[in-house]
Design a protein around this motif. Structure first.
Motif, mmCIF file in Angstrom:
data_model
loop_
_atom_site.group_PDB
_atom_site.id
_atom_site.type_symbol
_atom_site.label_atom_id
_atom_site.label_comp_id
_atom_site.label_asym_id
_atom_site.label_seq_id
_atom_site.Cartn_x
_atom_site.Cartn_y
_atom_site.Cartn_z
ATOM 1 N N GLY A 628 0.674 -1.195 -0.107
ATOM 2 C CA GLY A 628 0.082 0.026 0.148
ATOM 3 C C GLY A 628 0.792 1.349 -0.098
ATOM 4 O O GLY A 628 0.418 2.288 0.458
ATOM 5 N N VAL A 629 2.069 1.113 -0.596
ATOM 6 C CA VAL A 629 2.926 2.248 -0.435
ATOM 7 C C VAL A 629 2.138 3.376 -1.350
ATOM 8 O O VAL A 629 1.597 3.233 -2.385
ATOM 9 C CB VAL A 629 4.179 1.814 -1.227
ATOM 10 C CG1 VAL A 629 5.146 3.383 -1.554
ATOM 11 C CG2 VAL A 629 4.974 1.182 -0.304
ATOM 12 N N LYS A 630 2.307 4.824 -1.131
ATOM 13 C CA LYS A 630 1.983 5.837 -1.562
ATOM 14 C C LYS A 630 2.878 6.812 -2.111
ATOM 15 O O LYS A 630 2.538 7.620 -2.985
ATOM 16 C CB LYS A 630 0.860 6.813 -0.401
ATOM 17 C CG LYS A 630 -0.370 5.658 -0.247
ATOM 18 C CD LYS A 630 -1.223 6.385 0.779
ATOM 19 C CE LYS A 630 -2.407 5.819 1.235
ATOM 20 N NZ LYS A 630 -3.296 6.383 2.241
ATOM 21 N N LEU A 656 1.675 6.406 -8.158
ATOM 22 C CA LEU A 656 2.074 6.957 -6.957
ATOM 23 C C LEU A 656 2.545 8.237 -6.999
ATOM 24 O O LEU A 656 3.085 8.848 -7.994
ATOM 25 C CB LEU A 656 3.108 5.875 -6.326
ATOM 26 C CG LEU A 656 2.808 4.430 -6.184
ATOM 27 C CD1 LEU A 656 3.919 3.681 -5.846
ATOM 28 C CD2 LEU A 656 1.479 4.409 -5.237
ATOM 29 N N ASN A 657 2.999 9.047 -5.714
ATOM 30 C CA ASN A 657 3.570 10.303 -5.808
ATOM 31 C C ASN A 657 5.006 9.793 -5.695
ATOM 32 O O ASN A 657 5.474 9.074 -4.728
ATOM 33 C CB ASN A 657 3.286 10.942 -4.516
ATOM 34 C CG ASN A 657 1.818 11.222 -4.229
ATOM 35 O OD1 ASN A 657 1.242 11.858 -5.065
ATOM 36 N ND2 ASN A 657 1.195 11.071 -3.114
ATOM 37 N N VAL A 658 5.802 10.292 -6.730
ATOM 38 C CA VAL A 658 7.197 9.945 -6.762
ATOM 39 C C VAL A 658 8.136 11.053 -7.177
ATOM 40 O O VAL A 658 7.755 11.755 -7.908
ATOM 41 C CB VAL A 658 7.487 8.915 -8.087
ATOM 42 C CG1 VAL A 658 8.937 8.615 -8.372
ATOM 43 C CG2 VAL A 658 6.714 7.721 -7.995
ATOM 44 N N VAL A 659 9.000 11.294 -6.400
ATOM 45 C CA VAL A 659 9.971 12.346 -6.833
ATOM 46 C C VAL A 659 11.242 11.599 -7.292
ATOM 47 O O VAL A 659 12.172 10.830 -6.884
ATOM 48 C CB VAL A 659 10.669 13.111 -5.423
ATOM 49 C CG1 VAL A 659 11.291 12.160 -4.479
ATOM 50 C CG2 VAL A 659 11.416 14.124 -5.783
ATOM 51 N N PRO A 660 11.722 11.950 -8.658
ATOM 52 C CA PRO A 660 12.748 11.363 -9.368
ATOM 53 C C PRO A 660 14.061 12.315 -9.018
ATOM 54 O O PRO A 660 14.234 13.440 -9.625
ATOM 55 C CB PRO A 660 12.282 11.339 -10.860
ATOM 56 C CG PRO A 660 11.236 12.551 -10.823
ATOM 57 C CD PRO A 660 10.876 12.835 -9.835
ATOM 58 N N MET A 683 9.295 13.445 1.239
ATOM 59 C CA MET A 683 8.718 12.460 2.185
ATOM 60 C C MET A 683 7.744 13.150 3.384
ATOM 61 O O MET A 683 6.543 13.004 3.584
ATOM 62 C CB MET A 683 9.577 11.695 3.078
ATOM 63 C CG MET A 683 10.355 10.772 2.097
ATOM 64 S SD MET A 683 11.698 9.889 2.972
ATOM 65 C CE MET A 683 10.804 8.841 4.153
ATOM 66 N N ILE A 684 8.264 14.463 3.774
ATOM 67 C CA ILE A 684 7.421 15.252 4.695
ATOM 68 C C ILE A 684 6.267 15.777 4.204
ATOM 69 O O ILE A 684 5.314 15.824 4.861
ATOM 70 C CB ILE A 684 8.347 16.428 5.139
ATOM 71 C CG1 ILE A 684 9.559 15.776 5.993
ATOM 72 C CG2 ILE A 684 7.741 17.253 5.971
ATOM 73 C CD1 ILE A 684 10.704 16.927 6.129
ATOM 74 N N ALA A 685 6.263 16.193 2.767
ATOM 75 C CA ALA A 685 5.188 16.617 2.291
ATOM 76 C C ALA A 685 4.172 15.817 1.887
ATOM 77 O O ALA A 685 2.831 15.872 1.387
ATOM 78 C CB ALA A 685 5.783 17.632 1.089
ATOM 79 N N ASN A 686 4.172 14.383 1.750
ATOM 80 C CA ASN A 686 3.469 13.602 1.157
ATOM 81 C C ASN A 686 3.162 12.198 2.291
ATOM 82 O O ASN A 686 3.981 11.978 3.171
ATOM 83 C CB ASN A 686 3.971 13.046 -0.037
ATOM 84 C CG ASN A 686 3.821 14.059 -1.268
ATOM 85 O OD1 ASN A 686 2.968 14.086 -1.686
ATOM 86 N ND2 ASN A 686 5.087 14.565 -1.532
ATOM 87 N N GLU A 687 2.002 11.585 1.969
ATOM 88 C CA GLU A 687 1.646 10.672 2.849
ATOM 89 C C GLU A 687 2.239 9.528 2.607
ATOM 90 O O GLU A 687 2.418 9.033 1.584
ATOM 91 C CB GLU A 687 0.024 10.681 2.498
ATOM 92 C CG GLU A 687 -0.430 9.491 3.694
ATOM 93 C CD GLU A 687 -2.014 9.329 3.501
ATOM 94 O OE1 GLU A 687 -2.761 8.870 4.258
ATOM 95 O OE2 GLU A 687 -2.529 10.162 2.330
#
Length: 797
Positions: A628-630, A656-660, A683-687
């Motif tokens: 269930g990774v988001k 998903l929310n991904v930062v490349p 990570m801080i800004a996303n769930e």
């Protein structure tokens, strides 16, 4: 430089770079980026439009490439009609050795891969003495995209660059007068001198090239003609000659014998010694087949002249096993020559030759093995293992007879007597030439090279234009310690290895770039290009290679790193086959992290769930979905690369929310610090739940994990074991083994020492890792205290 496989001479600089032509940013009102190239090639008649115009976005075909090159050289006459439109260009390209249809399959025009386009272009360059460095340039990731196809606009840009290339060798036809000696009549020796284009102020090694029975100075399939420019490009002057009665020689072939060949080889060497740019103390002799026999005898006869010897299928005996006498034995042919003055030697590929009785007498009375034992110089004996004319045992006997410790045996798999040149596959020929270059450079110059940076990866690894076949010919092997000299730098001592894990973190090594069989230079978790002044990264993340920087390589200690290699060697223990691993999660290197105060189900690390290179992405993607990774921190890829992977659009990952972050491997660089900051802030800004990965989930991911684990209160032993679990998963490294301990000490322990400022393992055991991580995140990475607190909260809830 080196020879490229499989079709043509090529320069590693071109191959190791991507074949993509970079796009250019443009104002809305500006001309298209390819406008200059289009105008250039059309005005010169090199490339014209189709019935639909120039069609810049259309893909090129093989015929397009051949026709453009045919246009460039002025459309020389060929005996073909104009139907189909490309037939004259195809015929010309085949005759010039620039292109050969594959196997027996008739030519059919169609889209041509970038890799084959490069083969054709570099064959054209080699034929015309052009250095093709920079002909094709890479994209920001150095991706070659070999199977893709250039557009017509991209090809026009390449053709414009082609017109601006400069020659790298020059050839001169010479005539050397040989006076009467030892009953050999006076005669003129025709030859072709091939030298680097720039020789002023240089003293270069040189080689006399001797051909085989019934051949000429260009040799079988023009093998010598192709070899000479490559040798020149590597700083070696060559003089290939016609023996008496062969090629352009007007002498009588019946006067050719061992003695005349010796005299001709000596005369050629003496001619080379008169040239200002040739070092008379660095002249070698090489020969193919009977030319190899002649090379051995000349080196034995003139030890002060020839300082190295190379044989290509050199024959120790010239009896009936060679097939030279048809249905006759050597003794029967000799008897005819003794009676008639000569024996007619017939061939199925050329006119017959009258072989004189002196040749038979000298062959009968000369013990070539015994003469080889007299040679002072080192010998490189090369033979194809599929040679049925000169058995490879000849090469083994040459090496056994030699008294020089630098003498080497070089055997090539699936290689016949003519090095497969008539098959259209020049792979064996290229390997042979490169091995000889390395042997000569090592034994005459004491080092291999110079070479240069040909490409720089996004991690700062430097690809050179030095073929690994050259290193092999020089006798350099995995486990040797080498000295690398780079312009403007202190000499570097490093091992020749197989992978980054061969050395400690932060240490340099040399290894093969398996994509093109050239030497690469790297630092384990570091940036070789920047560290040693070979390149600088621009704001776009792409490295610019530093101009006028050369690299040479020499032997520091033979086998000096072998024992260490045996402990560290990992690559042979990893596969990309699921059946070689205990479970799906082991194969994917996927696991939850619950060290310290990290809550269960909050944080996961994995190999790449999107990059299909390792065959693990589908497994990793499935585990992300199951957990269930988001939110995901992608340490390895850019947005473009990530979205370009096959199967990306259909993956769970794509939702998903991904930062490349597209990080390099030097975790202490400013770029890495900025990327880490962005990753933590994301990570801080996303769930959550959260996951992070690089490609393997081992090195960059290992560092990322260390920081988070230390921040959340994990201890040294826990962090180390989690880091090393990746090596257990990938390479089956046994926990607690000597290899396990060595890898841990070389990598994660060094990171922990740097994080805490501890001087040794004892001090590290007493250090406050959590405080050290908080300090690192605020003072080095640049997070605020509030952000650090928020990061801890995100992982603990």
């Amino acid at each position: 430089m080196n020879w490229k496989k499989p079709l043509s001479l090529a320069l590693a600089a071109a191959l190791s770079a991507s074949l993509a032509v970079p796009a250019f940013a443009a104002e809305e009102t500006a001309a298209p980026w390819y406008a200059e190239a289009q105008a250039y090639v059309t005005e010169k008649g090199i490339m014209t439009g189709t019935e639909n115009g120039f069609e810049p976005e259309a893909e090129i075909t093989t015929a397009t490439v051949l026709q453009a090159l045919y246009n460039k050289v002025g459309k020389p006459d060929v005996t073909k009609s104009n139907d189909p439109w490309y037939i004259r260009a195809l015929t010309w390209a085949e005759e010039e050795g620039i292109f050969q249809p594959e196997g027996e399959t008739p030519f059919a025009d169609g889209p041509v891969s970038r890799a084959l386009t490069l083969d054709i272009l570099t064959a054209f360059c080699a034929k015309n003495g052009l250095a093709s460095d920079g002909l094709m340039q890479g994209n920001e990731n150095g991706d070659m995209m070999a199977d893709k196809v250039l557009t017509r606009a991209e090809f026009a840009t390449v053709l414009m660059r082609l017109d601006q290339l400069t020659p790298y060798f020059k050839e001169t036809v010479v005539a050397i007068e040989a006076a009467e000696a030892d009953s050999i009549p006076a005669h003129t020796i025709p030859g072709t001198l091939c030298a680097p284009a720039e020789v002023e102020g240089k003293k270069l090694p040189a080689v006399v090239m001797l051909h085989g029975t019934g051949s000429n100075r260009e040799e079988a399939g023009n093998g010598y003609q192709m070899a000479a420019p490559v040798m020149a490009d590597n700083g070696i002057v060559t003089l290939r000659i016609d023996f008496m009665g062969s090629g352009d020689s007007t002498a009588d072939y019946s006067d050719y014998c061992y003695s005349s060949a010796n005299l001709d080889a000596k005369a050629a060497a003496d001619y080379l010694a008169t040239l200002d740019y040739v070092d008379a103390d660095k002249i070698a002799v090489m020969g193919w087949s009977q030319g190899g026999t002649n090379a051995l005898l000349a080196a034995a006869a003139y030890p002060e002249t020839f300082h190295a010897v190379i044989t290509w299928a050199g024959a120790l005996t010239l009896n009936e096993s060679t097939g030279l006498f048809g249905d006759k034995t050597f003794d029967e042919a000799k008897a005819i020559a003794d009676k008639d003055g000569s024996y007619e030697m017939t061939f199925d590929w050329r006119d017959s030759l009258q072989v004189g009785k002196r040749w038979f007498k000298e062959v009968d009375e000369t013990d070539v093995e015994a003469e080889t034992a007299k040679i002072k110089a080192p010998i490189l004996a090369i033979n194809g293992l599929a040679d049925t004319t000169v058995d490879p045992e000849n090469a083994r006997k040459i090496v056994a007879a030699s008294k020089n410790e630098a003498t080497k045996l070089y055997l090539i798999e699936n290689c016949d007597h003519t090095y497969n040149v008539f098959s259209g596959d020049f792979t064996a020929l290229y390997e042979t030439v490169n091995a000889g270059i390395g042997f000569l450079q090592e034994n005459l110059n004491g080092k291999v090279g110079p070479t240069s940076a040909a490409a720089i990866s996004k991690y700062g690894n430097v690809g050179t234009s030095l073929s690994m076949d050259i290193l092999a010919g020089a006798g350099y092997e995995v486990g040797d310690i080498l000295t690398v000299e780079i312009t403007g730098q202190e000499p570097i001592t490093l091992p020749l290895g197989t992978g980054y894990s061969n050395v400690d973190q932060g240490s340099p090594l040399a290894l093969a770039d398996t994509s093109n069989n050239t030497l690469a230079l790297a630092i384990n978790r570091g940036d070789f290009a920047t560290t040693y002044g070979l390149g600088a990264k621009g704001e776009d993340g792409v490295y610019a290679i530093t101009d006028n920087v050369t690299i040479t390589v020499s032997m520091a200690e033979k086998g000096g790193y072998l024992a260490e290699m045996e402990i560290r060697e990992l690559d042979s223990k990893r596969t990309n086959a699921r059946e070689d691993y205990a479970s799906d999660d082991v194969f994917a290197n996927f696991r939850a992290i619950t060290l310290g105060d990290i809550a269960e189900g909050r944080l996961y690390r994995t190999s790449s769930p999107v990059n299909p290179e390792l065959g693990r992405n589908a497994y990793a993607d499935g585990f992300l979905k199951e957990a269930g990774v988001k939110t995901v921190v992608n340490l390895a890829d850019s947005q473009e690369a990530m979205e370009g992977y096959e199967g990306y659009a259909e993956s769970y990952y794509a939702t998903l929310n991904v930062v490349p972050l597209n990080m390099g491997v030097d975790m202490y660089s400013d770029d890495a610090k900025a990327s880490l900051k962005a990753g933590f802030q994301f990570m801080i800004a996303n769930e959550g739940p959260y996951a992070f990965h690089c490609t393997e989930g081992k090195d960059r991911a290992g560092y990322f994990a260390m920081v988070l684990e230390a921040l959340m209160g994990a201890g040294v032993e826990e962090i180390t074991e989690d880091y090393m679990l990746s090596f257990e998963n990938y390479y089956h490294v046994e926990k607690g083994s000597e290899q396990w301990t060595k890898i841990a000490e070389s990598n994660i322990e060094k990171d922990l020492l740097k994080l805490t400022g501890a001087e040794d393992a004892d001090a590290l055991a007493k250090a406050d890792l959590q405080k050290a991580a908080e300090t690192y995140l605020t003072e080095t990475i640049g997070l605020t205290a509030a952000e650090v607190t928020a990061l801890k909260d995100a992982l603990s809830k």
